[in-house]
Design an enzyme around this catalytic site. Structure first.
Site, PDB file in Angstrom:
ATOM      1  N   CYS A 160      -5.037  -5.188  -1.034  1.00 29.13           N
ATOM      2  CA  CYS A 160      -5.459  -3.881  -1.553  1.00 29.13           C
ATOM      3  C   CYS A 160      -4.728  -3.651  -2.870  1.00 29.13           C
ATOM      4  O   CYS A 160      -4.341  -4.626  -3.540  1.00 29.13           O
ATOM      5  CB  CYS A 160      -5.212  -2.767  -0.530  1.00 29.13           C
ATOM      6  SG  CYS A 160      -3.477  -2.548  -0.085  1.00 29.13           S
ATOM      7  N   ASN A 205      -0.470  -2.477  -1.380  1.00 23.34           N
ATOM      8  CA  ASN A 205       0.089  -3.203  -0.218  1.00 23.34           C
ATOM      9  C   ASN A 205       1.009  -2.309   0.628  1.00 23.34           C
ATOM     10  O   ASN A 205       1.978  -2.786   1.231  1.00 23.34           O
ATOM     11  CB  ASN A 205       0.819  -4.492  -0.653  1.00 23.34           C
ATOM     12  CG  ASN A 205       1.173  -5.438   0.499  1.00 23.34           C
ATOM     13  OD1 ASN A 205       2.155  -6.146   0.430  1.00 23.34           O
ATOM     14  ND2 ASN A 205       0.388  -5.462   1.550  1.00 23.34           N
ATOM     15  N   CYS A 214      -0.763   0.669   2.264  1.00 27.84           N
ATOM     16  CA  CYS A 214      -1.649   1.438   3.152  1.00 27.84           C
ATOM     17  C   CYS A 214      -2.676   0.520   3.824  1.00 27.84           C
ATOM     18  O   CYS A 214      -2.524   0.134   4.978  1.00 27.84           O
ATOM     19  CB  CYS A 214      -2.372   2.548   2.380  1.00 27.84           C
ATOM     20  SG  CYS A 214      -1.278   3.779   1.627  1.00 27.84           S
ATOM     21  N   ARG A 215      -3.738   0.170   3.094  1.00 23.52           N
ATOM     22  CA  ARG A 215      -4.874  -0.523   3.728  1.00 23.52           C
ATOM     23  C   ARG A 215      -4.582  -1.962   4.129  1.00 23.52           C
ATOM     24  O   ARG A 215      -4.911  -2.379   5.249  1.00 23.52           O
ATOM     25  CB  ARG A 215      -6.092  -0.487   2.799  1.00 23.52           C
ATOM     26  CG  ARG A 215      -6.670   0.902   2.625  1.00 23.52           C
ATOM     27  CD  ARG A 215      -7.598   0.987   1.439  1.00 23.52           C
ATOM     28  NE  ARG A 215      -6.875   0.810   0.178  1.00 23.52           N
ATOM     29  CZ  ARG A 215      -7.441   0.720  -1.018  1.00 23.52           C
ATOM     30  NH1 ARG A 215      -8.757   0.776  -1.108  1.00 23.52           N
ATOM     31  NH2 ARG A 215      -6.709   0.582  -2.108  1.00 23.52           N
ATOM     32  N   SER A 216      -3.990  -2.747   3.220  1.00 21.00           N
ATOM     33  CA  SER A 216      -3.826  -4.173   3.582  1.00 21.00           C
ATOM     34  C   SER A 216      -2.775  -4.399   4.676  1.00 21.00           C
ATOM     35  O   SER A 216      -2.973  -5.283   5.519  1.00 21.00           O
ATOM     36  CB  SER A 216      -3.581  -5.053   2.358  1.00 21.00           C
ATOM     37  OG  SER A 216      -2.403  -4.714   1.673  1.00 21.00           O
ATOM     38  N   ASP A 266      -9.545   4.264  -0.535  1.00 17.68           N
ATOM     39  CA  ASP A 266      -8.091   4.375  -0.674  1.00 17.68           C
ATOM     40  C   ASP A 266      -7.623   5.685  -0.040  1.00 17.68           C
ATOM     41  O   ASP A 266      -8.015   6.770  -0.490  1.00 17.68           O
ATOM     42  CB  ASP A 266      -7.780   4.367  -2.179  1.00 17.68           C
ATOM     43  CG  ASP A 266      -6.291   4.422  -2.455  1.00 17.68           C
ATOM     44  OD1 ASP A 266      -5.510   4.578  -1.503  1.00 17.68           O
ATOM     45  OD2 ASP A 266      -5.935   4.303  -3.641  1.00 17.68           O
TER      46      ASP A 266
HETATM   47  P1  4NP Z   1      -3.205   0.824  -0.826  1.00 20.45           P
HETATM   48  O1  4NP Z   1      -3.010   2.348  -1.248  1.00 20.45           O
HETATM   49  O2  4NP Z   1      -3.792   0.106  -2.026  1.00 20.45           O
HETATM   50  O3  4NP Z   1      -4.154   0.896   0.320  1.00 20.45           O
HETATM   51  O4  4NP Z   1      -1.819   0.304  -0.450  1.00 20.45           O
HETATM   52  C1  4NP Z   1      -2.343   2.747  -2.402  1.00 20.45           C
HETATM   53  C2  4NP Z   1      -0.978   2.793  -2.386  1.00 20.45           C
HETATM   54  C3  4NP Z   1      -0.302   3.235  -3.533  1.00 20.45           C
HETATM   55  C4  4NP Z   1      -1.025   3.619  -4.636  1.00 20.45           C
HETATM   56  C5  4NP Z   1      -2.398   3.547  -4.650  1.00 20.45           C
HETATM   57  C6  4NP Z   1      -3.068   3.111  -3.516  1.00 20.45           C
HETATM   58  N1  4NP Z   1      -0.333   4.104  -5.771  1.00 20.45           N
HETATM   59  O5  4NP Z   1      -1.000   4.515  -6.736  1.00 20.45           O
HETATM   60  O6  4NP Z   1       0.908   4.087  -5.798  1.00 20.45           O
END
Ligand code: 4NP
Length: 162
Positions: free
Chosen positions: A15, A18, A20-22, A130
């Site tokens: 993602c 790294n 939340c989703r992944s 997201d």
């Molecule tokens: P992820 O979510 O890609 O599912 O881990 C996010 C985590 C952090 C951010 C964006 C999306 N950020 O902008 O810090």
């Protein structure tokens, strides 16, 4: 779908951050593979560098725990060139990160790259939204999509390796 291979699978979920989703996909897939007796390496990474070394978002840890999966030990890391050698399959959580993975893929890479939701009939081409700026219900919705997709993936790998 274009992801069949004869090699023992090694699966990477990717993602943006790294956190939340992944990590949720990694945890859900590992649990489903263990339950199904599927021997497979699994990891996750982000295309961005914002959260290198940090644990998963507390909301992701909480929703995974609610579904019986512990992801708290994960630490954020960024997708790197060796990932394209070490993993047979790389699944992107959304279309922007799919493009990011493809842009980084070395010419020699044999890894099959696809969207995670391609694993669900009728959801091909779709992204897992997201949840970072959302609330707990967004994380729950994410888990629901991710765990459905990872269960389909495990079934697919099991059939392939039978
Ligand atoms: P992820 O979510 O890609 O599912 O881990 C996010 C985590 C952090 C951010 C964006 C999306 N950020 O902008 O810090």
């Amino acid at each position: 779908m274009q992801w069949e291979t004869n090699a023992e699978p090694a699966v990477l979920f990717v993602c943006l951050g790294n956190i939340c989703r992944s990590p949720m996909a990694e945890g859900a897939f590992r649990q489903a593979a263990t339950d199904a007796g599927l021997k497979v390496a699994v990891d996750s990474a982000g295309t961005a560098s914002y959260h290198i070394g940090t644990p998963p978002d507390p909301r992701a840890i909480k929703v995974a725990r609610r579904h019986g999966v512990d992801i708290a030990q994960g630490r954020g890391r960024q997708l790197c060139e060796q990932d394209f050698e070490q993993f047979t399959h790389i699944f992107a959580l959304d279309t922007a990160n799919l493009a990011g993975i493809e842009a980084r893929a070395p010419r020699y890479s044999q890894a099959k790259v696809a969207l995670l939701l391609d694993a669900i009939d009728g959801c091909a081409g779709q992204s897992v939204a997201d949840p970072y700026y959302g609330d707990e219900s967004d994380f729950e919705e994410c888990w629901s999509q991710i765990s459905r997709a990872t269960e389909h993936l495990v079934e697919r790998f099991k059939r392939q390796m039978a």
